[in-house]
Design a protein around this motif. Sequence first.
Motif, PDB file in Angstrom:
ATOM      1  N   VAL A 157       0.876  -1.174   0.000  1.00 48.74           N
ATOM      2  CA  VAL A 157       0.000   0.000   0.000  1.00 48.74           C
ATOM      3  C   VAL A 157       0.916   1.227   0.000  1.00 48.74           C
ATOM      4  O   VAL A 157       1.740   1.395   0.906  1.00 48.74           O
ATOM      5  N   ILE A 158       0.794   2.029  -1.030  1.00 49.05           N
ATOM      6  CA  ILE A 158       1.550   3.274  -1.082  1.00 49.05           C
ATOM      7  C   ILE A 158       0.599   4.433  -0.790  1.00 49.05           C
ATOM      8  O   ILE A 158      -0.601   4.341  -1.044  1.00 49.05           O
ATOM      9  N   ASP A 159       1.163   5.500  -0.220  1.00 50.19           N
ATOM     10  CA  ASP A 159       0.343   6.667   0.147  1.00 50.19           C
ATOM     11  C   ASP A 159       1.239   7.890   0.154  1.00 50.19           C
ATOM     12  O   ASP A 159       1.951   8.125   1.129  1.00 50.19           O
ATOM     13  N   SER A 160       1.218   8.635  -0.926  1.00 49.48           N
ATOM     14  CA  SER A 160       2.043   9.841  -0.959  1.00 49.48           C
ATOM     15  C   SER A 160       1.540  10.841   0.070  1.00 49.48           C
ATOM     16  O   SER A 160       0.339  11.029   0.237  1.00 49.48           O
ATOM     17  N   ARG A 161       2.479  11.472   0.760  1.00 45.34           N
ATOM     18  CA  ARG A 161       2.087  12.512   1.713  1.00 45.34           C
ATOM     19  C   ARG A 161       1.893  13.855   1.018  1.00 45.34           C
ATOM     20  O   ARG A 161       1.542  14.858   1.647  1.00 45.34           O
ATOM     21  N   TYR A 162       2.090  13.891  -0.298  1.00 46.79           N
ATOM     22  CA  TYR A 162       1.919  15.141  -1.046  1.00 46.79           C
ATOM     23  C   TYR A 162       0.505  15.224  -1.628  1.00 46.79           C
ATOM     24  O   TYR A 162      -0.070  14.216  -2.067  1.00 46.79           O
ATOM     25  N   ALA A 163       0.004  16.435  -1.677  1.00 54.43           N
ATOM     26  CA  ALA A 163      -1.340  16.673  -2.213  1.00 54.43           C
ATOM     27  C   ALA A 163      -1.447  16.137  -3.635  1.00 54.43           C
ATOM     28  O   ALA A 163      -0.503  16.263  -4.436  1.00 54.43           O
ATOM     29  N   ASN A 164      -2.568  15.533  -3.933  1.00 52.03           N
ATOM     30  CA  ASN A 164      -2.889  15.017  -5.279  1.00 52.03           C
ATOM     31  C   ASN A 164      -1.948  13.917  -5.760  1.00 52.03           C
ATOM     32  O   ASN A 164      -1.871  13.637  -6.953  1.00 52.03           O
TER      33      ASN A 164
END
Length: 259
Positions: A136-143
């Motif tokens: 599971v990846i989840d960028s902490r950057y918007a969009n």
Amino acid sequence: MTVTSVAIADLAARLDEAAVTGTPIPQLAADHGIDVDTAYHVQQALVDRRLARGEHLVGAKMGLTSRAKMAQVGVEEPILGQLTDTTVVPDGGTADIGGLIHPRVEPEIAFLLDRAPTPGTPFTDAVRAVAPALEVIDSRYANFTFSLPDVIADNTSAALFTVGAWRPVPDGVDNLGVLLEIDGRTVQTGSTAAILGDPRRALAAGVALAGRHGPALRAGWIFLAGAATAAVPLAPGAQVRATVQGLGTASFTTTGGAS
Ligand code: 0L1
Ligand code: MG
């Protein structure tokens, strides 16, 4: 621009807070003159904050290992991230995605390191076992939008992962069929060939990146070689399963988060 250790610590703190609170932040690298080398220092400062809270390193992961993902970010080489114990979801268990920002899941292949590999260590000497995996990846950057240094600093979007049953290293891992299913429906199909043409190359690339940016890969660590397909957005209540031909499955059910 020289980036001071104070600035590195500050950027790591911002990324850490974004992850802990589930609040996206704007990209950081361009405004702060962060290049790839400095980005790995930010990643280390970020991981050090987690280790200081009692987490332990259990492995490393490759990111941007497919041509499609490299093209998406406009780069030619993969990236290396770090995996801690609190991000492990047991196979068949529950993945709480409630605190994540915009999680996506991708099917991978994992290696169990038998020894600390160095450049030139033969794959079969370095790797004790292989397994199907889900990341599971989840960028902490918007969009979910970032530059290469941004995503390196953000520990390569690492969030959660699951590894299926370990099996002895088969003769070849270079062209195994891969399926990603959600709620029993096939959402992605691919091949381990999508991982740098052969996932064994991902280990060699990881060893080289660890040599340049650290930390060194260790015996007993899990090594996620990279995604075999595009990542798919994840919602709560999803039954997720990866199947890698000849290796079996890795699965979890998601909980938490807005529905
Ligand atoms: O594991 C990955 O390939 C993710 C690397 C970072 C890029 C992304 O978040 O899609
Ligand atoms: Mg991945």
